[in-house]
Design a protein around this motif. Structure first.
Motif, PDB file in Angstrom:
ATOM      1  N   UNK A 174       0.771  -1.324  -0.043  1.00  0.00           N
ATOM      2  CA  UNK A 174      -0.011  -0.041  -0.120  1.00  0.00           C
ATOM      3  C   UNK A 174       0.719   1.301   0.094  1.00  0.00           C
ATOM      4  N   UNK A 175       2.187   1.232   0.088  1.00  0.00           N
ATOM      5  CA  UNK A 175       3.084   2.110   0.021  1.00  0.00           C
ATOM      6  C   UNK A 175       4.157   1.927  -1.118  1.00  0.00           C
ATOM      7  N   UNK A 176       3.831   1.300  -2.267  1.00  0.00           N
ATOM      8  CA  UNK A 176       4.556   1.142  -3.243  1.00  0.00           C
ATOM      9  C   UNK A 176       4.999   2.372  -3.890  1.00  0.00           C
ATOM     10  N   UNK A 177       6.412   2.485  -4.051  1.00  0.00           N
ATOM     11  CA  UNK A 177       7.240   3.435  -4.533  1.00  0.00           C
ATOM     12  C   UNK A 177       7.238   4.876  -3.809  1.00  0.00           C
ATOM     13  N   UNK A 178       6.906   4.599  -2.412  1.00  0.00           N
ATOM     14  CA  UNK A 178       7.019   5.728  -1.700  1.00  0.00           C
ATOM     15  C   UNK A 178       8.262   6.198  -1.218  1.00  0.00           C
ATOM     16  N   UNK A 179       9.359   5.313  -1.421  1.00  0.00           N
ATOM     17  CA  UNK A 179      10.707   5.609  -0.905  1.00  0.00           C
ATOM     18  C   UNK A 179      10.952   4.476   0.044  1.00  0.00           C
ATOM     19  N   UNK A 180      12.016   4.229   0.122  1.00  0.00           N
ATOM     20  CA  UNK A 180      12.555   3.135   1.159  1.00  0.00           C
ATOM     21  C   UNK A 180      14.174   3.169   1.616  1.00  0.00           C
ATOM     22  N   UNK A 181      14.496   2.468   2.408  1.00  0.00           N
ATOM     23  CA  UNK A 181      15.821   2.485   2.876  1.00  0.00           C
ATOM     24  C   UNK A 181      16.673   1.056   2.244  1.00  0.00           C
ATOM     25  N   UNK A 182      18.036   1.257   1.738  1.00  0.00           N
ATOM     26  CA  UNK A 182      18.536   0.052   1.449  1.00  0.00           C
ATOM     27  C   UNK A 182      20.150   0.194   2.244  1.00  0.00           C
ATOM     28  N   UNK A 183      20.306  -0.436   3.013  1.00  0.00           N
ATOM     29  CA  UNK A 183      21.469  -0.242   3.762  1.00  0.00           C
ATOM     30  C   UNK A 183      21.537   1.072   4.342  1.00  0.00           C
ATOM     31  N   UNK A 184      22.538   1.933   4.259  1.00  0.00           N
ATOM     32  CA  UNK A 184      22.495   3.400   4.704  1.00  0.00           C
ATOM     33  C   UNK A 184      22.174   4.342   3.722  1.00  0.00           C
ATOM     34  N   UNK A 185      21.368   3.930   2.634  1.00  0.00           N
ATOM     35  CA  UNK A 185      21.079   4.577   1.621  1.00  0.00           C
ATOM     36  C   UNK A 185      19.732   4.675   1.640  1.00  0.00           C
ATOM     37  N   UNK A 186      19.038   5.978   1.426  1.00  0.00           N
ATOM     38  CA  UNK A 186      17.557   6.258   1.044  1.00  0.00           C
ATOM     39  C   UNK A 186      17.123   6.199  -0.223  1.00  0.00           C
ATOM     40  N   UNK A 187      16.188   5.530  -0.706  1.00  0.00           N
ATOM     41  CA  UNK A 187      15.828   5.486  -2.001  1.00  0.00           C
ATOM     42  C   UNK A 187      14.464   6.400  -2.122  1.00  0.00           C
ATOM     43  N   UNK A 188      14.611   7.471  -2.954  1.00  0.00           N
ATOM     44  CA  UNK A 188      13.456   8.307  -2.852  1.00  0.00           C
ATOM     45  C   UNK A 188      12.154   7.980  -3.658  1.00  0.00           C
ATOM     46  N   UNK A 189      11.020   8.713  -3.241  1.00  0.00           N
ATOM     47  CA  UNK A 189       9.600   8.420  -3.224  1.00  0.00           C
ATOM     48  C   UNK A 189       9.703   8.642  -5.130  1.00  0.00           C
ATOM     49  N   UNK A 190       9.043   7.680  -5.660  1.00  0.00           N
ATOM     50  CA  UNK A 190       9.075   7.734  -7.142  1.00  0.00           C
ATOM     51  C   UNK A 190       7.538   7.902  -7.532  1.00  0.00           C
ATOM     52  N   UNK A 191       6.655   8.303  -6.666  1.00  0.00           N
ATOM     53  CA  UNK A 191       5.177   8.381  -7.076  1.00  0.00           C
ATOM     54  C   UNK A 191       4.835   9.719  -7.535  1.00  0.00           C
ATOM     55  N   UNK A 192       3.787   9.888  -8.343  1.00  0.00           N
ATOM     56  CA  UNK A 192       3.206  11.255  -8.931  1.00  0.00           C
ATOM     57  C   UNK A 192       3.232  12.446  -8.024  1.00  0.00           C
ATOM     58  N   UNK A 193       3.536  12.097  -6.698  1.00  0.00           N
ATOM     59  CA  UNK A 193       3.448  13.352  -5.585  1.00  0.00           C
ATOM     60  C   UNK A 193       4.382  14.562  -5.996  1.00  0.00           C
ATOM     61  N   UNK A 194       3.720  15.648  -6.359  1.00  0.00           N
ATOM     62  CA  UNK A 194       4.543  16.755  -6.777  1.00  0.00           C
ATOM     63  C   UNK A 194       5.454  17.310  -5.689  1.00  0.00           C
ATOM     64  N   UNK A 195       5.154  17.211  -4.525  1.00  0.00           N
ATOM     65  CA  UNK A 195       6.055  17.690  -3.448  1.00  0.00           C
ATOM     66  C   UNK A 195       7.386  16.639  -3.167  1.00  0.00           C
ATOM     67  N   UNK A 196       6.860  15.386  -2.761  1.00  0.00           N
ATOM     68  CA  UNK A 196       7.898  14.414  -2.457  1.00  0.00           C
ATOM     69  C   UNK A 196       8.319  13.535  -3.368  1.00  0.00           C
ATOM     70  N   UNK A 197       7.860  13.345  -4.730  1.00  0.00           N
ATOM     71  CA  UNK A 197       7.903  12.450  -5.751  1.00  0.00           C
ATOM     72  C   UNK A 197       8.227  12.949  -7.032  1.00  0.00           C
ATOM     73  N   UNK A 198       7.932  12.352  -8.225  1.00  0.00           N
ATOM     74  CA  UNK A 198       8.428  12.852  -9.275  1.00  0.00           C
ATOM     75  C   UNK A 198       7.207  13.519 -10.006  1.00  0.00           C
ATOM     76  N   UNK A 199       6.144  13.845  -9.356  1.00  0.00           N
ATOM     77  CA  UNK A 199       4.928  14.368 -10.307  1.00  0.00           C
ATOM     78  C   UNK A 199       5.187  15.780 -10.939  1.00  0.00           C
ATOM     79  N   UNK A 200       6.374  16.482 -10.413  1.00  0.00           N
ATOM     80  CA  UNK A 200       6.458  17.725 -11.195  1.00  0.00           C
ATOM     81  C   UNK A 200       7.475  17.743 -12.390  1.00  0.00           C
ATOM     82  N   UNK A 201       7.943  16.353 -12.593  1.00  0.00           N
ATOM     83  CA  UNK A 201       9.226  16.010 -13.511  1.00  0.00           C
ATOM     84  C   UNK A 201       8.590  15.894 -14.885  1.00  0.00           C
ATOM     85  N   UNK A 202       9.247  16.550 -15.813  1.00  0.00           N
ATOM     86  CA  UNK A 202       8.903  16.479 -17.255  1.00  0.00           C
ATOM     87  C   UNK A 202       9.435  15.004 -17.673  1.00  0.00           C
TER      88      UNK A 202
END
Length: 202
Positions: A174-202
């Motif tokens: 239910x939180x698919x692509x909302x961002x996660x951690x992998x080791x000590x690295x944070x994988x960012x939000x890939x959802x269409x959210x315009x603030x935290x994700x890639x919704x504002x990307x062309x």
């Protein structure tokens, strides 16, 4: 050539090549909350690689997380995403891997803490989190959308990093692509959210 292209899409070399080591010969530590797993040798060496695999057993490893000897693989190998790969693409990847230079490299891969180092327990994890494929196209979506979904949900295994996980290491669907951690690295939000994700990307 198709297998080489698909192997590049899956970025197999990133996990299956130890720093300073031979390409695809394995041994790179994959960090998990339960300990480390060392990646497998994907070269066609008979004793330490996939030389004794067949197209069928390779496909089973991708789709069910079962190795050539019938043992469960740990889901640090993201077979719960590779299960979406078609048989045609699996065979192409296998054909390519059979052409690379064989490297003899014995690896003590399992460095997980007890009881997570018990392979049989993976059967329960699979029951909870493995939805066997292959990918089924969505007839209501375009060919481009389906191609993207096939790559992101399968070979790209994007959710492996970009989706948060629960205490058992299962993806929070239910939180698919909302961002996660992998080791000590944070994988960012890939959802269409315009603030935290890639919704504002062309």
């Amino acid at each position: 050539d198709r297998g080489r292209y698909l192997t590049s899409l899956g970025d197999c070399v990133a996990c299956h090549t130890e720093k300073g080591g031979a390409r695809f010969a394995g041994g790179r530590p994959i960090e998990t909350p339960f300990g480390n797993v060392l990646s497998a040798n994907l070269t066609p060496d008979d004793a330490t690689g996939i030389g004794r695999y067949t197209q069928d057993t390779f496909y089973r490893a991708l789709h069910e997380g079962i190795d050539k000897d019938g043992r469960h693989l740990f889901p640090a190998f993201p077979y719960n995403y590779y299960t979406n790969v078609t048989r045609e693409d699996s065979d192409a990847i296998f054909a390519y891997l059979r052409t690379i230079a064989a490297v003899s490299k014995q690896i003590d891969r399992n460095r997980l803490r007890f009881p997570f180092n018990i392979r049989a327990l993976t059967a329960m994890w699979n029951w909870l989190y493995l939805d066997r494929g292959p990918y089924q196209p969505n007839a209501e979506k375009s060919a481009a959308w389906n191609r993207g979904a096939y790559l992101a949900e399968g070979l790209g295994h994007c959710q492996a990093c970009h989706t948060p996980r629960n205490s058992l290491g299962g993806a929070k669907k239910d939180e698919a692509y909302h961002g996660g951690t992998f080791g000590d690295w944070f994988a960012p939000d890939l959802t269409p959210n315009r603030r935290t994700g890639i919704g504002g990307w062309p």
